[in-house]
Write an enzyme that holds these catalytic residues in place. Structure first.
Site, PDB file in Angstrom:
ATOM      1  N   HIS A  12     -15.935  23.340  42.638  1.00 25.56           N
ATOM      2  CA  HIS A  12     -15.586  24.765  42.576  1.00 25.56           C
ATOM      3  C   HIS A  12     -14.294  25.001  43.344  1.00 25.56           C
ATOM      4  O   HIS A  12     -14.301  25.311  44.545  1.00 25.56           O
ATOM      5  CB  HIS A  12     -16.726  25.598  43.174  1.00 25.56           C
ATOM      6  CG  HIS A  12     -16.603  27.079  42.938  1.00 25.56           C
ATOM      7  ND1 HIS A  12     -17.433  27.778  42.088  1.00 25.56           N
ATOM      8  CD2 HIS A  12     -15.753  27.990  43.451  1.00 25.56           C
ATOM      9  CE1 HIS A  12     -17.101  29.054  42.096  1.00 25.56           C
ATOM     10  NE2 HIS A  12     -16.070  29.210  42.923  1.00 25.56           N
ATOM     11  N   HIS A  14     -10.449  26.851  42.659  1.00 24.99           N
ATOM     12  CA  HIS A  14      -9.483  27.574  41.831  1.00 24.99           C
ATOM     13  C   HIS A  14      -8.101  26.968  42.075  1.00 24.99           C
ATOM     14  O   HIS A  14      -7.655  26.899  43.224  1.00 24.99           O
ATOM     15  CB  HIS A  14      -9.483  29.059  42.190  1.00 24.99           C
ATOM     16  CG  HIS A  14     -10.778  29.745  41.884  1.00 24.99           C
ATOM     17  ND1 HIS A  14     -11.038  30.336  40.668  1.00 24.99           N
ATOM     18  CD2 HIS A  14     -11.903  29.890  42.632  1.00 24.99           C
ATOM     19  CE1 HIS A  14     -12.259  30.840  40.685  1.00 24.99           C
ATOM     20  NE2 HIS A  14     -12.809  30.580  41.859  1.00 24.99           N
ATOM     21  N   GLU A 195     -22.553  36.114  44.121  1.00 18.85           N
ATOM     22  CA  GLU A 195     -21.687  36.145  45.297  1.00 18.85           C
ATOM     23  C   GLU A 195     -21.628  37.582  45.792  1.00 18.85           C
ATOM     24  O   GLU A 195     -22.216  37.938  46.804  1.00 18.85           O
ATOM     25  CB  GLU A 195     -20.294  35.606  44.973  1.00 18.85           C
ATOM     26  CG  GLU A 195     -19.346  35.614  46.167  1.00 18.85           C
ATOM     27  CD  GLU A 195     -17.900  35.298  45.766  1.00 18.85           C
ATOM     28  OE1 GLU A 195     -17.124  34.931  46.673  1.00 18.85           O
ATOM     29  OE2 GLU A 195     -17.538  35.426  44.583  1.00 18.85           O
ATOM     30  N   ASP A 274     -11.166  28.701  47.531  1.00 13.75           N
ATOM     31  CA  ASP A 274      -9.715  28.931  47.682  1.00 13.75           C
ATOM     32  C   ASP A 274      -9.329  28.511  49.100  1.00 13.75           C
ATOM     33  O   ASP A 274      -9.098  29.360  49.976  1.00 13.75           O
ATOM     34  CB  ASP A 274      -9.368  30.410  47.462  1.00 13.75           C
ATOM     35  CG  ASP A 274      -9.870  30.938  46.129  1.00 13.75           C
ATOM     36  OD1 ASP A 274      -9.344  30.513  45.095  1.00 13.75           O
ATOM     37  OD2 ASP A 274     -10.808  31.765  46.132  1.00 13.75           O
TER      38      ASP A 274
END
Length: 330
Positions: A12, A14, A195, A274
């Site tokens: 996961h 980005h 989330e 991120d």
């Protein structure tokens, strides 16, 4: 072996969200863009809260304008990942940002990303695969165009399809057509849920889109019947504890439910989401897991094995990665 050197698998990440701030600052200088407001004096990203984070993220992405930029971005992100022991990563890519969902333009961006990833594998030993994501708050029609781009470029490298964006906008069932298109093209399915919205968000994604994996998914813990359903179905959670704590989904690592989910039989993996925006890395995630939950080296190796078995890559790649996860003396 130090935790930094322990081989890791990340599901996961980005791609734009992994951009080192120094890389974005350099691109801005090259292009004559003034985005100095998004950096702190020490050069890190600067924002107040989640909504300001979105503005800073958008400003950073404004420097990424060409396929060449994305190729350079890919190398910069993979350098950071490899330095933290990551041997395999799946990164979220979006035709919305890479060519405006135009298939011809998307192919050019994807080609540049793939070329950079293949060069990084040769020089750094890190393997990357791509997952196309539609953007939830752009709506179902845009998602169909994104899914078409994904379906037309699916293969050994482009292996998955998912959905990111504002979890509070729209219902998962609104995007079923796009996901069906991606599934028919042979792509693995993952969905961001659980989330910012609660357990119902996870349940709705599970029922409407039938994902093999759920991005985050941690708020399923608010409904133990749902947790048991995830465990029974073998749905894998792409958990990003550092991101969740930094953004305030949970007030501390001690309050994070990853250990509870794991103890109840849910397959959990760990990723950074991120990383430079949330001041984390895969090494930092492992460090905090070890400190907070007293997980030992074998527990962390098991996280990587779970992630490898859940990866959307081909079997030959999976077997090669599994071999790299084992201690040298085995």
């Amino acid at each position: 072996m130090s935790l930094r050197d322990l081989p890791k698998v990340e599901l996961h990440l980005h791609l734009e969200g992994g951009a080192p701030p120094r890389f974005i600052a350099g691109l801005a200088r090259e292009k004559g863009l003034d985005i100095s407001r998004i950096f702190k004096p020490d050069g890190s990203y600067d924002y107040r809260d989640f909504w300001h984070f979105l503005e800073v993220y958008e400003a950073a992405c404004s420097t990424l304008q060409t396929p060449e930029d994305y190729g350079r971005l890919t190398r910069a992100v993979l350098e950071e990942s490899a330095a933290n022991g990551v041997v395999y990563t799946e990164a979220f890519l979006s035709p919305d940002f890479c060519g405006g969902r135009d298939l011809s333009a998307w192919r050019e961006y994807l080609s540049a990303i793939m070329e950079a990833a293949e060069a990084a594998e040769r020089s750094m030993g890190i393997t990357m695969r791509g997952i196309v994501t539609c953007i939830r708050h752009f709506g179902p029609e845009a998602a169909k165009e994104t899914a078409k781009c994904a379906a037309e470029t699916a293969g050994d490298w482009l292996v998955g399809f998912g959905m990111a964006g504002d979890e509070l906008r729209g219902k998962p069932r609104d995007f079923a057509y796009a996901f069906d298109m991606a599934r028919e093209a042979g792509l693995g399915i993952t969905v961001h849920a659980g989330e910012w919205a609660g357990a119902d968000s996870v349940r709705d994604a599970l029922e409407a889109l039938r994902p093999a994996r759920i991005g985050h998914g941690v708020r399923a813990i608010e409904n133990l019947e749902l947790v048991d359903r995830l465990a029974e179905r073998g749905v894998v959670l792409e958990v990003c504890p550092g991101s969740n704590v930094f953004l305030g989904v949970y007030p501390s690592w001690e309050d994070h439910p990853i250990a509870q989910l794991k103890a109840r039989g849910v397959k959990v993996t760990v990723s950074t989401d991120d990383p430079p925006f949330f001041h984390t890395s895969m090494t930092a995630e492992y460090d905090r897991l070890a400190q907070t939950f007293e997980w030992e080296e074998e527990d962390l190796r098991e996280l990587a094995r779970t992630a490898t078995h859940a990866a959307f890559c081909g079997e030959a790649t999976r077997e090669r990665i599994l071999e790299r996860l084992e201690p040298a003396d085995v």
